[in-house]
Scaffold this motif. Structure first.
Motif, PDB file in Angstrom:
ATOM      1  N   LEU A  72       1.361  10.479  -1.132  1.00 37.92           N
ATOM      2  CA  LEU A  72       2.265   9.626  -1.902  1.00 37.92           C
ATOM      3  C   LEU A  72       3.661  10.242  -1.925  1.00 37.92           C
ATOM      4  CD1 LEU A  72       0.824   8.611  -5.386  1.00 37.92           C
ATOM      5  CD2 LEU A  72       1.484   7.134  -3.493  1.00 37.92           C
ATOM      6  N   HIS A  73       4.576   9.539  -2.566  1.00 37.30           N
ATOM      7  CA  HIS A  73       5.948  10.051  -2.673  1.00 37.30           C
ATOM      8  C   HIS A  73       6.031  11.405  -3.387  1.00 37.30           C
ATOM      9  CE1 HIS A  73       4.918   6.979  -5.684  1.00 37.30           C
ATOM     10  NE2 HIS A  73       5.534   7.717  -6.565  1.00 37.30           N
ATOM     11  N   SER A 122       6.257   2.573   1.360  1.00 36.86           N
ATOM     12  CA  SER A 122       6.947   2.307   0.091  1.00 36.86           C
ATOM     13  C   SER A 122       6.128   1.405  -0.805  1.00 36.86           C
ATOM     14  CB  SER A 122       8.303   1.649   0.347  1.00 36.86           C
ATOM     15  OG  SER A 122       9.247   2.641   0.666  1.00 36.86           O
ATOM     16  N   GLY A 154      -0.985   3.602 -11.294  1.00 37.80           N
ATOM     17  CA  GLY A 154      -0.285   2.317 -11.168  1.00 37.80           C
ATOM     18  C   GLY A 154      -0.731   1.584  -9.915  1.00 37.80           C
ATOM     19  N   ALA A 185       3.347   4.739 -14.692  1.00 39.28           N
ATOM     20  CA  ALA A 185       3.798   4.159 -13.427  1.00 39.28           C
ATOM     21  C   ALA A 185       5.250   3.777 -13.677  1.00 39.28           C
ATOM     22  CB  ALA A 185       2.974   2.930 -13.058  1.00 39.28           C
TER      23      ALA A 185
HETATM   24  C1  LIG Z   1       3.660  -2.837  -4.592  1.00 36.83           C
HETATM   25  C2  LIG Z   1       4.767  -2.085  -5.292  1.00 36.83           C
HETATM   26  N1  LIG Z   1       5.142  -2.479  -6.544  1.00 36.83           N
HETATM   27  C3  LIG Z   1       6.147  -1.826  -7.196  1.00 36.83           C
HETATM   28  C4  LIG Z   1       6.824  -0.797  -6.579  1.00 36.83           C
HETATM   29  C5  LIG Z   1       7.960  -0.061  -7.318  1.00 36.83           C
HETATM   30  N2  LIG Z   1       7.481   1.243  -7.744  1.00 36.83           N
HETATM   31  C6  LIG Z   1       7.710   2.346  -7.007  1.00 36.83           C
HETATM   32  S1  LIG Z   1       6.966   3.737  -7.651  1.00 36.83           S
HETATM   33  C7  LIG Z   1       6.337   2.842  -8.952  1.00 36.83           C
HETATM   34  C8  LIG Z   1       5.458   3.522  -9.982  1.00 36.83           C
HETATM   35  C9  LIG Z   1       4.282   4.194  -9.341  1.00 36.83           C
HETATM   36  O1  LIG Z   1       3.318   4.594 -10.270  1.00 36.83           O
HETATM   37  P1  LIG Z   1       1.952   5.202  -9.798  1.00 36.83           P
HETATM   38  O2  LIG Z   1       1.296   4.354  -8.766  1.00 36.83           O
HETATM   39  O3  LIG Z   1       1.164   5.480 -11.017  1.00 36.83           O
HETATM   40  O4  LIG Z   1       2.369   6.575  -9.070  1.00 36.83           O
HETATM   41  P2  LIG Z   1       3.274   7.743  -9.646  1.00 36.83           P
HETATM   42  O5  LIG Z   1       4.704   7.446  -9.231  1.00 36.83           O
HETATM   43  O6  LIG Z   1       3.098   7.765 -11.118  1.00 36.83           O
HETATM   44  O7  LIG Z   1       2.796   9.005  -9.012  1.00 36.83           O
HETATM   45  C10 LIG Z   1       6.713   1.496  -8.870  1.00 36.83           C
HETATM   46  C11 LIG Z   1       6.296   0.469  -9.843  1.00 36.83           C
HETATM   47  C12 LIG Z   1       6.413  -0.441  -5.264  1.00 36.83           C
HETATM   48  N3  LIG Z   1       6.984   0.565  -4.601  1.00 36.83           N
HETATM   49  N4  LIG Z   1       5.394  -1.090  -4.649  1.00 36.83           N
END
Ligand SMILES: Cc1ncc(C[n+]2csc(CCOP(=O)(O)OP(=O)(O)O)c2C)c(N)n1
Length: 327
Positions: A72-73, A122, A154, A185
């Protein structure tokens, strides 16, 4: 030296010290990145995983080169543990020619096939069906390699997550779904996006085991991962491992995280995975103050060197922006 007896998947003192090194290296890499963003030196999006390091170290430690991670990022540490050197990784964050993608994408989307690292997407959750496809390849090729796919709580609310788990369950694929449940998230707390307490419970619907563990305990993550890897390699299919944790910084370095309280942050900082592990190692006499200082000096030297290398590396040439592309 004799292995530590209390762990099911036994680790030698040398391996425990190696784990300690990785925790420190990944923490320091992210902390330095955070400073570099504030100095205006790193301009791509930076999503640190400070506070979550035990998940990456516990899952990547002991993976084979042929196993794939789908990060992940927040998982830059998985690149380091799979064999990308700190210089290359730092250059990637600086957008330099010496980075993984030669300065042609934002810092987060590169992969290294030879090292078993899939590029991140992304779209949240979208890495999971791709990871399942890769696990299907491993199954069809009759290797016993495994895919480790990371996602946030999330992302576990997206359709892609459910499709990937369903397909993997039906096909009994060699894949570990690792949820980094860091409670938010972006700004949305977990209780506002899920009606259940544990993401791990979702695995049951797809016919395989899910387990929820302390994601700040590197040995718990390691042991759980090792069990799941052994089952996946034996053809017994997927496992969902939910690691409860917390990210200390905002969603990204530009997010001040005003949506949470100082008390909550302080509570989670008291569960910092690194001092907990340090105390454990010192209790075993595996880690001494001198050894800790030596490892910390090595980490600092590695990161200083990586930053100096990245800063002095050339920028990409604009005319190369479309090389290596195919359509
Ligand atoms: C399908 C989708 N919806 C919304 C986004 C915008 N977005 C980027 S990161 C993020 C939160 C991510 O939360 P989580 O999956 O819990 O990972 P975390 O960043 O907490 O490690 C959102 C809503 C996206 N990139 N892709």
């Amino acid at each position: 030296m004799a292995p530590i007896k209390r762990t099911k998947f036994k680790l030698t003192p040398e391996q425990l010290l190696e784990m300690f090194y990785w925790l420190k290296l990944i923490r320091t890499f992210d902390e330095r990145l955070s400073i570099l963003v504030r100095q205006g030196k790193v301009r791509s999006g930076v999503y640190t995983g400070i506070g979550q390091e035990a998940i990456i170290v516990g899952t990547c430690f002991g993976l084979r080169k042929e196993d794939f991670v789908c990060p992940l990022h927040r998982d830059l540490g998985s690149f380091l543990m799979k064999g990308v050197d700190a210089r290359t990784m730092m250059s990637q964050m600086f957008g330099k020619l010496t980075g993984l993608s030669k300065g042609r994408d934002s810092a987060l989307h590169s992969g290294v096939t030879e090292l078993g690292i899939f590029g991140n997407t992304s779209m949240l959750g979208a890495n999971l069906p791709v990871a399942a496809g890769l696990a299907l390849t491993f199954k069809m090729e009759q290797t016993d390699n495994v895919v480790v796919a990371y996602f946030g709580e999330g992302a576990s609310n997206t359709g892609d997550f459910h499709e990937a788990l369903n397909f993997s369950g039906v096909q009994r694929l060699p894949i570990l779904f690792v949820c980094e449940n860091n409670q938010y998230a972006y700004s949305v707390p977990v209780e506002k996006s899920m009606a259940i307490d544990d993401v791990a419970d979702r695995a049951e619907s797809y016919g395989f085991d899910g387990v929820s563990i302390n994601g700040n305990d590197v040995l718990a993550v390691y042991q759980t991962t090792q069990g799941a890897l052994a089952r996946a390699r034996a053809g017994d299919g997927p496992t969902l491992i939910e690691c409860k944790t917390y990210r200390w910084h905002g969603h990204s370095e530009h997010d001040k995280a005003f949506y949470r309280t100082d008390e909550e942050l302080a509570m989670w900082k008291s569960r910092d995975p690194i001092p907990t592990f340090t105390t454990y190692l010192k209790g075993l006499k595996t880690l001494t103050d001198d050894k800790a200082a030596e490892i910390e000096a090595r980490v600092k030297q590695t990161i200083d060197d990586a930053v100096a290398f990245a800063e002095s590396s050339p920028d990409p040439n604009p005319e190369d922006a479309v090389t290596d592309l195919y359509a």
